[in-house]
Design an enzyme around this catalytic site. Structure first.
Site, PDB file in Angstrom:
ATOM      1  N   HIS A  30       0.829  -1.204   0.000  1.00 57.73           N
ATOM      2  CA  HIS A  30       0.000   0.000   0.000  1.00 57.73           C
ATOM      3  C   HIS A  30       0.863   1.254   0.000  1.00 57.73           C
ATOM      4  O   HIS A  30       0.659   2.173  -0.796  1.00 57.73           O
ATOM      5  CB  HIS A  30      -0.909  -0.042   1.244  1.00 57.73           C
ATOM      6  CG  HIS A  30      -1.904   1.069   1.315  1.00 57.73           C
ATOM      7  ND1 HIS A  30      -3.262   0.863   1.297  1.00 57.73           N
ATOM      8  CD2 HIS A  30      -1.746   2.413   1.403  1.00 57.73           C
ATOM      9  CE1 HIS A  30      -3.897   2.026   1.378  1.00 57.73           C
ATOM     10  NE2 HIS A  30      -2.997   2.975   1.451  1.00 57.73           N
ATOM     11  N   GLU A  31       1.821   1.307   0.886  1.00 58.36           N
ATOM     12  CA  GLU A  31       2.665   2.511   0.982  1.00 58.36           C
ATOM     13  C   GLU A  31       3.580   2.655  -0.222  1.00 58.36           C
ATOM     14  O   GLU A  31       3.866   3.777  -0.666  1.00 58.36           O
ATOM     15  CB  GLU A  31       3.475   2.495   2.279  1.00 58.36           C
ATOM     16  CG  GLU A  31       2.640   2.400   3.550  1.00 58.36           C
ATOM     17  CD  GLU A  31       1.550   3.443   3.637  1.00 58.36           C
ATOM     18  OE1 GLU A  31       1.693   4.541   3.060  1.00 58.36           O
ATOM     19  OE2 GLU A  31       0.523   3.170   4.293  1.00 58.36           O
ATOM     20  N   HIS A  56       1.850   4.556  -2.869  1.00 54.10           N
ATOM     21  CA  HIS A  56       1.932   6.008  -2.654  1.00 54.10           C
ATOM     22  C   HIS A  56       3.302   6.533  -3.078  1.00 54.10           C
ATOM     23  O   HIS A  56       3.411   7.563  -3.746  1.00 54.10           O
ATOM     24  CB  HIS A  56       1.698   6.357  -1.179  1.00 54.10           C
ATOM     25  CG  HIS A  56       0.292   6.117  -0.709  1.00 54.10           C
ATOM     26  ND1 HIS A  56      -0.818   6.407  -1.459  1.00 54.10           N
ATOM     27  CD2 HIS A  56      -0.169   5.620   0.471  1.00 54.10           C
ATOM     28  CE1 HIS A  56      -1.911   6.092  -0.767  1.00 54.10           C
ATOM     29  NE2 HIS A  56      -1.554   5.627   0.405  1.00 54.10           N
TER      30      HIS A  56
END
Lengths: 108, 254
Positions: B133-134, B137
């Protein structure tokens, strides 16, 4: 040109087309397609691509080559069918590799 | 800071990671979500042997290394970032820290760091998902001019993509949160988690956040870079990784 044609090969190996086809038809993938889009997956294109790939391997047919290229270009175009929300960078952020500076006040 | 899914009231066991905007002297840190990451302000604190032994830091670091080595999601993202000029170094771009509440992680654009909440991540599967997920980003930060701090559309877009592509909204994860849905539920989940992430880190009304998510949803839900597909399972991710590894051949023969 005969030279460049001899060097061309399908964008993916035939084994990969085969595995994508099997994966597309699998129960798990059918579930995921329904869970995401509420519909059944369309695996026909993978089937055609696999057949064209085998045709190319056997006969080096121009029609197989062109069909494969057209199919992959369409696949790529479909992936880009959205208007981006942001602008892409020309180069990566300049501070990505800078060491962490513990004393320095952060910039906004 | 942009977080993936931290909410004070969220009873979910796996809040999505959040992103952190860089602190600014002109803005209240709380406005940007930094209050959820209390260790971000204390950079001068050196880690001690005691800290390593009696906190979860060591376990976090081990799980992180395992994720980077074995998760096809992570490997693909790391490879894509390297191609884009943002090689990720574990010691520079990841930080295991204690966080508030139920936050799992975050991305700090100011320092180009991914924060992993060592006190809230206790299973490898969870770590794999937070890292993915990170990294999404971070990947967005690397390849696009993302204005994390003042453009809510950009923030929403990255949160939609992260919820969509990281496995946050898999059927099993949703089921374990008692969110029982089937037909097109994935989209509902992505929408909901993006909304909650924004509400957790920005002082904005629910209506405004919903409006922004609606505005960008179609575009961002269909942006599957660098996967080329929505990786619902490890197998999908492996196939996507395989495509990435073979990209030279692919583009040369189009």
């Amino acid at each position: 040109m005969a030279g460049s044609q001899a060097q061309w090969r399908p964008p993916r190996s035939c084994d990969i087309y085969c595995s994508e086809l099997k994966h597309c038809k699998s129960l798990r993938n059918r579930f995921h397609e329904y869970y995401t889009y509420g519909r059944a997956p369309d695996c026909q294109q993978w089937k055609q691509d696999y057949q064209n790939c085998k045709d190319w391997e056997k006969n080096h047919s121009t029609q197989a080559k062109e069909s494969l290229q057209e199919s992959e270009r369409k696949r790529l175009a479909d992936q880009r069918k959205f208007t981006p929300v942001w602008e892409l960078r020309q180069k990566p952020p300049s501070d990505w590799h800078l060491p962490l500076n513990q004393g320095k006040p952060q910039d906004p | 800071m942009a977080q993936s899914g931290a909410k004070a009231a969220d009873l979910s066991r796996e809040p999505p990671g959040e992103q952190k905007p860089s602190p600014s002297s002109r803005q209240n840190e709380e406005d940007l979500g930094y209050n959820l990451y209390p260790e971000r302000g204390s950079r001068l604190k050196k880690s001690t042997v005691e800290e390593s032994l009696f906190t979860f830091k060591h376990k976090c670091q081990l799980m992180l290394q395992f994720a980077m080595d074995t998760s096809p999601y992570a490997k693909l993202l790391l490879g894509a970032m390297k191609s884009s000029g943002c090689t990720v170094f574990k010691d520079r771009h990841f930080s295991c820290e204690d966080c508030d509440g139920t936050v799992s992680g975050g991305f700090d654009a100011a320092t180009s760091q991914i924060v992993l909440c060592q006190n809230n991540i206790h299973q490898q599967a969870h770590m794999n998902r937070v890292v993915t997920h990170e990294l999404i980003h971070a990947f967005d930060h690397c390849r696009a001019q993302v204005d994390w701090f003042s453009n809510y559309r950009h923030l929403a877009c990255s949160e939609i993509r992260a919820a969509n592509l990281s496995g946050d909204c898999s059927f099993i994860n949703e089921f374990s949160r008692f969110n029982f849905g089937l037909r097109k539920h994935h989209q509902e989940c992505v929408r909901g988690r993006a909304l909650r992430s924004i509400l957790a880190v920005r002082r904005v009304s629910r209506e405004e956040a919903e409006r922004v998510v609606d505005e960008v949803f179609d575009s961002c839900f269909n942006d599957h870079a660098p996967f080329g597909r929505i990786p619902h399972s490890k197998k999908d991710a492996k196939f996507a990784h395989r495509d990435f590894e073979n990209r030279d051949r692919y583009y040369a023969n189009l």
